[in-house]
Design an enzyme around this catalytic site. Structure first.
Site, PDB file in Angstrom:
ATOM      1  N   ASP A  64       0.863  -1.180   0.000  1.00  0.00           N
ATOM      2  CA  ASP A  64       0.000   0.000   0.000  1.00  0.00           C
ATOM      3  C   ASP A  64       0.901   1.232   0.000  1.00  0.00           C
ATOM      4  O   ASP A  64       1.565   1.525   1.005  1.00  0.00           O
ATOM      5  CB  ASP A  64      -0.905  -0.014   1.235  1.00  0.00           C
ATOM      6  CG  ASP A  64      -1.846   1.188   1.273  1.00  0.00           C
ATOM      7  OD1 ASP A  64      -1.666   2.117   0.440  1.00  0.00           O
ATOM      8  OD2 ASP A  64      -2.737   1.206   2.130  1.00  0.00           O
ATOM      9  N   ASN A  96       2.561   3.855 -12.597  1.00  0.00           N
ATOM     10  CA  ASN A  96       1.200   3.698 -13.118  1.00  0.00           C
ATOM     11  C   ASN A  96       0.132   3.789 -12.022  1.00  0.00           C
ATOM     12  O   ASN A  96      -1.001   4.168 -12.298  1.00  0.00           O
ATOM     13  CB  ASN A  96       1.102   2.336 -13.828  1.00  0.00           C
ATOM     14  CG  ASN A  96      -0.299   2.036 -14.309  1.00  0.00           C
ATOM     15  OD1 ASN A  96      -0.776   2.609 -15.281  1.00  0.00           O
ATOM     16  ND2 ASN A  96      -0.985   1.147 -13.602  1.00  0.00           N
ATOM     17  N   TYR A 160      -7.073  15.846  -8.535  1.00  0.00           N
ATOM     18  CA  TYR A 160      -6.459  14.839  -9.412  1.00  0.00           C
ATOM     19  C   TYR A 160      -5.576  15.511 -10.474  1.00  0.00           C
ATOM     20  O   TYR A 160      -4.394  15.163 -10.626  1.00  0.00           O
ATOM     21  CB  TYR A 160      -7.566  14.003 -10.067  1.00  0.00           C
ATOM     22  CG  TYR A 160      -7.088  13.104 -11.192  1.00  0.00           C
ATOM     23  CD1 TYR A 160      -6.502  11.870 -10.918  1.00  0.00           C
ATOM     24  CD2 TYR A 160      -7.209  13.503 -12.524  1.00  0.00           C
ATOM     25  CE1 TYR A 160      -6.053  11.053 -11.951  1.00  0.00           C
ATOM     26  CE2 TYR A 160      -6.771  12.696 -13.551  1.00  0.00           C
ATOM     27  CZ  TYR A 160      -6.192  11.475 -13.265  1.00  0.00           C
ATOM     28  OH  TYR A 160      -5.738  10.666 -14.283  1.00  0.00           O
ATOM     29  N   LYS A 164      -1.450  15.238 -11.004  1.00  0.00           N
ATOM     30  CA  LYS A 164      -0.923  14.616 -12.227  1.00  0.00           C
ATOM     31  C   LYS A 164      -0.010  15.601 -12.969  1.00  0.00           C
ATOM     32  O   LYS A 164       0.988  15.208 -13.569  1.00  0.00           O
ATOM     33  CB  LYS A 164      -2.065  14.156 -13.143  1.00  0.00           C
ATOM     34  CG  LYS A 164      -2.712  12.859 -12.714  1.00  0.00           C
ATOM     35  CD  LYS A 164      -1.783  11.656 -12.959  1.00  0.00           C
ATOM     36  CE  LYS A 164      -2.495  10.344 -12.662  1.00  0.00           C
ATOM     37  NZ  LYS A 164      -1.651   9.165 -12.933  1.00  0.00           N
ATOM     38  N   ILE A 192      -9.790   6.000 -21.983  1.00  0.00           N
ATOM     39  CA  ILE A 192      -9.419   4.601 -22.244  1.00  0.00           C
ATOM     40  C   ILE A 192     -10.384   3.652 -21.528  1.00  0.00           C
ATOM     41  O   ILE A 192     -11.100   2.884 -22.162  1.00  0.00           O
ATOM     42  CB  ILE A 192      -7.966   4.314 -21.772  1.00  0.00           C
ATOM     43  CG1 ILE A 192      -6.995   5.389 -22.306  1.00  0.00           C
ATOM     44  CG2 ILE A 192      -7.544   2.897 -22.202  1.00  0.00           C
ATOM     45  CD1 ILE A 192      -6.797   5.442 -23.792  1.00  0.00           C
TER      46      ILE A 192
HETATM   47  N1  LIG Z   1      -8.328   4.758 -17.442  1.00  0.00           N
HETATM   48  C1  LIG Z   1      -8.180   5.816 -18.229  1.00  0.00           C
HETATM   49  O1  LIG Z   1      -8.956   6.019 -19.176  1.00  0.00           O
HETATM   50  C2  LIG Z   1      -7.045   6.783 -17.965  1.00  0.00           C
HETATM   51  C3  LIG Z   1      -7.146   8.067 -18.506  1.00  0.00           C
HETATM   52  C4  LIG Z   1      -6.107   8.974 -18.249  1.00  0.00           C
HETATM   53  C5  LIG Z   1      -5.002   8.582 -17.525  1.00  0.00           C
HETATM   54  N2  LIG Z   1      -4.947   7.310 -17.010  1.00  0.00           N
HETATM   55  C6  LIG Z   1      -3.757   6.936 -16.212  1.00  0.00           C
HETATM   56  O2  LIG Z   1      -3.251   5.694 -16.676  1.00  0.00           O
HETATM   57  C7  LIG Z   1      -2.839   4.895 -15.555  1.00  0.00           C
HETATM   58  C8  LIG Z   1      -3.631   3.574 -15.554  1.00  0.00           C
HETATM   59  O3  LIG Z   1      -5.025   3.880 -15.547  1.00  0.00           O
HETATM   60  P1  LIG Z   1      -6.080   2.903 -14.829  1.00  0.00           P
HETATM   61  O4  LIG Z   1      -7.412   3.508 -15.037  1.00  0.00           O
HETATM   62  O5  LIG Z   1      -5.813   1.507 -15.252  1.00  0.00           O
HETATM   63  O6  LIG Z   1      -5.602   3.121 -13.308  1.00  0.00           O
HETATM   64  P2  LIG Z   1      -6.447   2.835 -11.966  1.00  0.00           P
HETATM   65  O7  LIG Z   1      -7.270   1.629 -12.181  1.00  0.00           O
HETATM   66  O8  LIG Z   1      -7.156   4.084 -11.549  1.00  0.00           O
HETATM   67  O9  LIG Z   1      -5.298   2.591 -10.896  1.00  0.00           O
HETATM   68  C9  LIG Z   1      -4.211   1.695 -11.137  1.00  0.00           C
HETATM   69  C10 LIG Z   1      -3.841   0.980  -9.871  1.00  0.00           C
HETATM   70  O10 LIG Z   1      -3.365   1.896  -8.870  1.00  0.00           O
HETATM   71  C11 LIG Z   1      -3.295   1.143  -7.689  1.00  0.00           C
HETATM   72  N3  LIG Z   1      -3.377   1.951  -6.464  1.00  0.00           N
HETATM   73  C12 LIG Z   1      -4.336   2.819  -6.092  1.00  0.00           C
HETATM   74  N4  LIG Z   1      -4.101   3.269  -4.832  1.00  0.00           N
HETATM   75  C13 LIG Z   1      -2.970   2.653  -4.411  1.00  0.00           C
HETATM   76  C14 LIG Z   1      -2.230   2.664  -3.191  1.00  0.00           C
HETATM   77  N5  LIG Z   1      -2.608   3.373  -2.121  1.00  0.00           N
HETATM   78  N6  LIG Z   1      -1.123   1.888  -3.117  1.00  0.00           N
HETATM   79  C15 LIG Z   1      -0.728   1.147  -4.160  1.00  0.00           C
HETATM   80  N7  LIG Z   1      -1.376   1.081  -5.330  1.00  0.00           N
HETATM   81  C16 LIG Z   1      -2.500   1.820  -5.447  1.00  0.00           C
HETATM   82  C17 LIG Z   1      -4.467   0.148  -7.719  1.00  0.00           C
HETATM   83  O11 LIG Z   1      -3.925  -1.143  -7.422  1.00  0.00           O
HETATM   84  P3  LIG Z   1      -4.835  -2.349  -6.825  1.00  0.00           P
HETATM   85  O12 LIG Z   1      -5.850  -2.660  -7.877  1.00  0.00           O
HETATM   86  O13 LIG Z   1      -3.822  -3.439  -6.633  1.00  0.00           O
HETATM   87  O14 LIG Z   1      -5.431  -1.866  -5.536  1.00  0.00           O
HETATM   88  C18 LIG Z   1      -4.984   0.270  -9.150  1.00  0.00           C
HETATM   89  O15 LIG Z   1      -5.258  -0.967  -9.772  1.00  0.00           O
HETATM   90  C19 LIG Z   1      -3.101   5.728 -14.303  1.00  0.00           C
HETATM   91  O16 LIG Z   1      -1.921   6.360 -13.878  1.00  0.00           O
HETATM   92  C20 LIG Z   1      -4.139   6.742 -14.748  1.00  0.00           C
HETATM   93  O17 LIG Z   1      -4.095   7.948 -14.040  1.00  0.00           O
HETATM   94  C21 LIG Z   1      -5.945   6.412 -17.210  1.00  0.00           C
END
Ligand SMILES: NC(=O)c1ccc[n+]([C@@H]2O[C@H](COP(=O)([O-])OP(=O)(O)OC[C@H]3O[C@@H](n4cnc5c(N)ncnc54)[C@H](OP(=O)(O)O)[C@@H]3O)[C@@H](O)[C@H]2O)c1
Length: 248
Positions: A64, A96, A160, A164, A192
């Protein structure tokens, strides 16, 4: 023989898991950091295990990152794996892990603000700093996962988007500070994968994307791999957003 060791934070599911898959396919031994997605990460590694040799394609590290103990555990575990596998340092570090929630500016409390700052800025700063020697040994690269919010106003997302933006600037600064041994870049995904709370209005977001569709995790991991494999690229941001950031 693995290419080297790569660490992906938050790599158990969604976009992070696809980055892990693509690294494994390229021959990296991947440290899949998770907080809660332990089973998902274990399944991912089982599915990608080298079927001929039976050798593992990586391992899971549970931490964590909101706690100092969690961050210390991730750093120590990464160093241990590098030593155990007789590897020359750390080849890739992908920041990530992320949190994403909407809240009115006036309602954001100190705890929520600090958690966003912690995960998006403090952890990438301290983790990169702690692993700089290992990254230098491998002439490695660092990638910060940011997003396309920079320079624009997004309702209910100040906590947020501002943190970022901090990650983006950290990465750009380190592209200078850590050169020439370490390259540092960012990938900025657009629309995404919707978070659970934004699923309803995601369709209206997609209408604004010039390429006419949402992106896939694979679209994002291709950009990450491109940066990892492009040895003369540093200090760059690739937007993977179907043209959204330049749409009128
Ligand atoms: N999804 C999109 O469309 C989008 C758009 C713009 C930017 N992004 C960026 O792309 C990256 C991936 O996106 P995503 O949507 O797949 O990310 P996400 O699901 O929001 O988060 C990725 C992982 O972060 C981990 N996390 C959260 N809090 C934590 C903590 N306290 N300690 C350790 N790990 C922690 C979680 O792990 P666990 O599951 O193991 O708890 C989660 O699976 C991110 O950096 C996001 O900001 C995504």
């Amino acid at each position: 023989m693995a290419k080297g060791v790569a660490l992906v934070t938050g790599g158990g599911r969604r976009i992070g898991a696809q980055i892990v898959r693509s690294f494994i396919a390229e021959g990296w031994y991947v440290l899949v950091h998770v907080r809660s997605s332990v089973k998902e990460a274990q399944t991912l590694l089982e599915e990608t295990q080298n079927t001929e040799s039976g050798s593992p394609s990586g391992e899971v590290i549970v931490a964590d990152l909101s706690t100092d103990e969690g961050l210390s555990h991730l750093i120590a575990s990464t160093r241990r794996v590098i030593a155990d596998r007789n590897q020359t340092g750390l080849g890739v570090l992908v920041h990530n892990a992320s949190i994403y929630s909407s809240n009115d500016f006036e309602a954001v409390g100190l705890e929520e603000l600090r958690l966003n700052t912690r995960i998006h800025m403090e952890v990438p700063f301290l983790l990169t700093q702690a692993l700089t020697a290992e990254l230098k040994q491998a002439s490695g690269c660092v990638i910060g996962m940011i997003d396309t919010s920079l320079g624009r106003s997004w309702s209910g997302l100040a906590h947020y988007t501002s943190t970022k933006a901090g990650l983006r600037q950290l990465m750009m600064n380190l592209a200078g500070d850590l050169a020439p041994e370490i390259r540092v870049n960012c990938v900025a995904p657009g629309a995404i994968m919707a978070a659970a709370w934004e699923a309803e209005h995601f369709a209206s977001v997609l209408e604004k994307v010039p390429l006419g569709r949402g992106g896939s995790p694979d679209d994002v991991s291709k950009a990450v791999s491109f940066l990892v494999n492009s040895e003369y690229l540093s200090g760059q941001v690739i937007s993977v957003d179907g043209g959204w950031s330049v749409a009128p």
